[in-house]
Design a protein around this motif. Sequence first.
Motif, PDB file in Angstrom:
ATOM      1  N   GLU A  75       0.830  -1.202   0.000  1.00 11.01           N
ATOM      2  CA  GLU A  75       0.000   0.000   0.000  1.00 11.01           C
ATOM      3  C   GLU A  75       0.871   1.260   0.000  1.00 11.01           C
ATOM      4  O   GLU A  75       0.533   2.248  -0.659  1.00 11.01           O
ATOM      5  N   LEU A  76       1.986   1.218   0.728  1.00 13.84           N
ATOM      6  CA  LEU A  76       2.891   2.361   0.704  1.00 13.84           C
ATOM      7  C   LEU A  76       3.483   2.543  -0.693  1.00 13.84           C
ATOM      8  O   LEU A  76       3.613   3.674  -1.177  1.00 13.84           O
ATOM      9  N   GLN A  77       3.824   1.449  -1.351  1.00 12.47           N
ATOM     10  CA  GLN A  77       4.356   1.555  -2.703  1.00 12.47           C
ATOM     11  C   GLN A  77       3.322   2.149  -3.658  1.00 12.47           C
ATOM     12  O   GLN A  77       3.648   3.006  -4.490  1.00 12.47           O
ATOM     13  N   SER A  78       2.073   1.723  -3.532  1.00 18.00           N
ATOM     14  CA  SER A  78       1.019   2.300  -4.376  1.00 18.00           C
ATOM     15  C   SER A  78       0.886   3.795  -4.128  1.00 18.00           C
ATOM     16  O   SER A  78       0.729   4.588  -5.074  1.00 18.00           O
ATOM     17  N   ALA A  79       0.968   4.200  -2.859  1.00 25.12           N
ATOM     18  CA  ALA A  79       0.888   5.620  -2.535  1.00 25.12           C
ATOM     19  C   ALA A  79       2.079   6.374  -3.111  1.00 25.12           C
ATOM     20  O   ALA A  79       1.925   7.451  -3.699  1.00 25.12           O
ATOM     21  N   ALA A  80       3.276   5.817  -2.943  1.00 27.53           N
ATOM     22  CA  ALA A  80       4.480   6.479  -3.450  1.00 27.53           C
ATOM     23  C   ALA A  80       4.411   6.661  -4.968  1.00 27.53           C
ATOM     24  O   ALA A  80       4.859   7.689  -5.504  1.00 27.53           O
ATOM     25  N   ARG A  81       3.840   5.696  -5.648  1.00 26.53           N
ATOM     26  CA  ARG A  81       3.678   5.841  -7.099  1.00 26.53           C
ATOM     27  C   ARG A  81       2.626   6.897  -7.421  1.00 26.53           C
ATOM     28  O   ARG A  81       2.781   7.647  -8.395  1.00 26.53           O
ATOM     29  N   ARG A  82       1.572   6.989  -6.614  1.00 27.90           N
ATOM     30  CA  ARG A  82       0.588   8.066  -6.809  1.00 27.90           C
ATOM     31  C   ARG A  82       1.237   9.433  -6.634  1.00 27.90           C
ATOM     32  O   ARG A  82       0.855  10.404  -7.294  1.00 27.90           O
ATOM     33  N   TRP A  83       2.179   9.526  -5.718  1.00 28.10           N
ATOM     34  CA  TRP A  83       2.871  10.791  -5.485  1.00 28.10           C
ATOM     35  C   TRP A  83       3.833  11.131  -6.626  1.00 28.10           C
ATOM     36  O   TRP A  83       4.374  12.233  -6.659  1.00 28.10           O
ATOM     37  N   PRO A 133       7.579  31.832  -3.605  1.00 30.31           N
ATOM     38  CA  PRO A 133       6.145  31.790  -3.892  1.00 30.31           C
ATOM     39  C   PRO A 133       5.471  30.503  -3.420  1.00 30.31           C
ATOM     40  O   PRO A 133       6.105  29.437  -3.318  1.00 30.31           O
ATOM     41  N   LEU A 134       4.187  30.623  -3.160  1.00 32.08           N
ATOM     42  CA  LEU A 134       3.321  29.489  -2.873  1.00 32.08           C
ATOM     43  C   LEU A 134       2.241  29.430  -3.938  1.00 32.08           C
ATOM     44  O   LEU A 134       1.861  30.463  -4.500  1.00 32.08           O
ATOM     45  N   GLU A 135       1.743  28.236  -4.211  1.00 35.92           N
ATOM     46  CA  GLU A 135       0.577  28.128  -5.080  1.00 35.92           C
ATOM     47  C   GLU A 135      -0.599  27.633  -4.263  1.00 35.92           C
ATOM     48  O   GLU A 135      -0.423  26.985  -3.232  1.00 35.92           O
ATOM     49  N   THR A 136      -1.792  27.953  -4.708  1.00 33.86           N
ATOM     50  CA  THR A 136      -2.996  27.580  -3.979  1.00 33.86           C
ATOM     51  C   THR A 136      -3.812  26.590  -4.787  1.00 33.86           C
ATOM     52  O   THR A 136      -3.562  26.348  -5.969  1.00 33.86           O
ATOM     53  N   GLY A 137      -4.817  26.026  -4.112  1.00 30.03           N
ATOM     54  CA  GLY A 137      -5.662  25.042  -4.771  1.00 30.03           C
ATOM     55  C   GLY A 137      -5.049  23.653  -4.722  1.00 30.03           C
ATOM     56  O   GLY A 137      -3.997  23.427  -4.130  1.00 30.03           O
ATOM     57  N   VAL A 138      -5.739  22.729  -5.354  1.00 26.85           N
ATOM     58  CA  VAL A 138      -5.266  21.332  -5.421  1.00 26.85           C
ATOM     59  C   VAL A 138      -4.949  21.033  -6.879  1.00 26.85           C
ATOM     60  O   VAL A 138      -5.856  20.965  -7.712  1.00 26.85           O
ATOM     61  N   PRO A 139      -3.677  20.865  -7.215  1.00 29.81           N
ATOM     62  CA  PRO A 139      -3.315  20.641  -8.614  1.00 29.81           C
ATOM     63  C   PRO A 139      -3.730  19.256  -9.088  1.00 29.81           C
ATOM     64  O   PRO A 139      -4.103  18.387  -8.291  1.00 29.81           O
ATOM     65  N   THR A 140      -3.650  19.045 -10.388  1.00 26.41           N
ATOM     66  CA  THR A 140      -3.910  17.712 -10.923  1.00 26.41           C
ATOM     67  C   THR A 140      -2.862  16.739 -10.421  1.00 26.41           C
ATOM     68  O   THR A 140      -1.739  17.128 -10.077  1.00 26.41           O
ATOM     69  N   ALA A 141      -3.228  15.482 -10.363  1.00 23.92           N
ATOM     70  CA  ALA A 141      -2.311  14.460  -9.860  1.00 23.92           C
ATOM     71  C   ALA A 141      -1.081  14.368 -10.753  1.00 23.92           C
ATOM     72  O   ALA A 141      -1.171  14.523 -11.978  1.00 23.92           O
ATOM     73  N   PRO A 142       0.086  14.110 -10.168  1.00 20.97           N
ATOM     74  CA  PRO A 142       1.289  13.963 -10.988  1.00 20.97           C
ATOM     75  C   PRO A 142       1.242  12.689 -11.815  1.00 20.97           C
ATOM     76  O   PRO A 142       0.438  11.785 -11.549  1.00 20.97           O
ATOM     77  N   ALA A 143       2.114  12.611 -12.807  1.00 22.04           N
ATOM     78  CA  ALA A 143       2.241  11.367 -13.571  1.00 22.04           C
ATOM     79  C   ALA A 143       2.667  10.246 -12.636  1.00 22.04           C
ATOM     80  O   ALA A 143       3.511  10.459 -11.756  1.00 22.04           O
ATOM     81  N   PRO A 144       2.084   9.058 -12.751  1.00 23.11           N
ATOM     82  CA  PRO A 144       2.414   7.972 -11.821  1.00 23.11           C
ATOM     83  C   PRO A 144       3.895   7.625 -11.853  1.00 23.11           C
ATOM     84  O   PRO A 144       4.538   7.661 -12.911  1.00 23.11           O
ATOM     85  N   GLY A 145       4.415   7.291 -10.679  1.00 23.78           N
ATOM     86  CA  GLY A 145       5.802   6.853 -10.581  1.00 23.78           C
ATOM     87  C   GLY A 145       5.928   5.350 -10.755  1.00 23.78           C
ATOM     88  O   GLY A 145       4.932   4.641 -10.937  1.00 23.78           O
ATOM     89  N   ASP A 146       7.169   4.872 -10.655  1.00 21.76           N
ATOM     90  CA  ASP A 146       7.426   3.444 -10.806  1.00 21.76           C
ATOM     91  C   ASP A 146       8.324   2.898  -9.705  1.00 21.76           C
ATOM     92  O   ASP A 146       8.921   1.828  -9.845  1.00 21.76           O
ATOM     93  N   VAL A 147       8.452   3.648  -8.601  1.00 20.23           N
ATOM     94  CA  VAL A 147       9.361   3.242  -7.539  1.00 20.23           C
ATOM     95  C   VAL A 147       9.004   1.851  -7.019  1.00 20.23           C
ATOM     96  O   VAL A 147       7.825   1.483  -6.919  1.00 20.23           O
TER      97      VAL A 147
END
Length: 282
Positions: A75-83, A133-147
């Motif tokens: 589950e941690l690996q799935s999360a890390a790839r989502r990040w 600078p800071l940005e606001t809002g919730v950006p689109t999800a990053p491209a999936p990783g492969d760690v």
Amino acid sequence: MSARVTTTVSELRELLVSDRPPVVLDVRWALGDPHGRDHYADGHIPGAVYVDLDTELAAPASPEVGRHPLPDLAELQSAARRWGIRDGQAVVVHDDLGNTAAARAWWLLRHAGVTDVTLLDGALGAWRAAGLPLETGVPTAPAPGDVVLKPGGLPVTDADGAAELAGGGLLLDARAAERYRGEVEPVDPRAGHIPGAVSAPTGENLAADGTFLPPEVLRKRFEELGADAGSRIGVYCGSGVTAAHQIAALALAGFEATLFPGSWSAWSADPARPAATGPLPS
């Protein structure tokens, strides 16, 4: 633990415009504050990915394993790839609380074999103080990783191991001193500390601006608490979160330490485990 522990704001600023920018993880969390995602949306480092400590950096709570047990590796690996973390990519983590929460992500990724993961020294406050600078809002999800994660990068122990360290090594209690003494207990079943543990509040690792104290100052601090070159050191806190910050501080000081993930939340839920109160270890 020989890898770097921290990255400065100036270093991160340069890395973010380099050919190989790191993944930046924003672990906005504090005990009793469930609004981390809202705080992230109100302002975060451009490109940073929000990480939910309760659901992504911990498994479900229970009396046996505590309030923030270690997550399943898959589950941690799935999360890390989502990040968006890719194999070999650098990761920089931070929060808005001196990294006392973000250190959980730092520790978990180190434990799971990610070697190039550091804490942003001074956390988000240092970024703000630099006028960046800071940005606001919730950006689109990053491209999936492969760690690919693998366990065993950092040592862990259970309640029996913590008891043994308290008697035959050095067991540090990273909670606030009043909780160690048993004067207050806001969340866990009983007040007090593991008999034999030494009080070492996490906040004392930090300067007034939220950066880590210099390594030589941290080393002197831990030596005065009983650490030396041959020490076997363990750390616990309330639920294994701020204890990770203590392990980062120990690493900066040149010491390796073992985490007791269940910490006081698991120990105090077991009526067979004794509790000590007062300012002394026993």
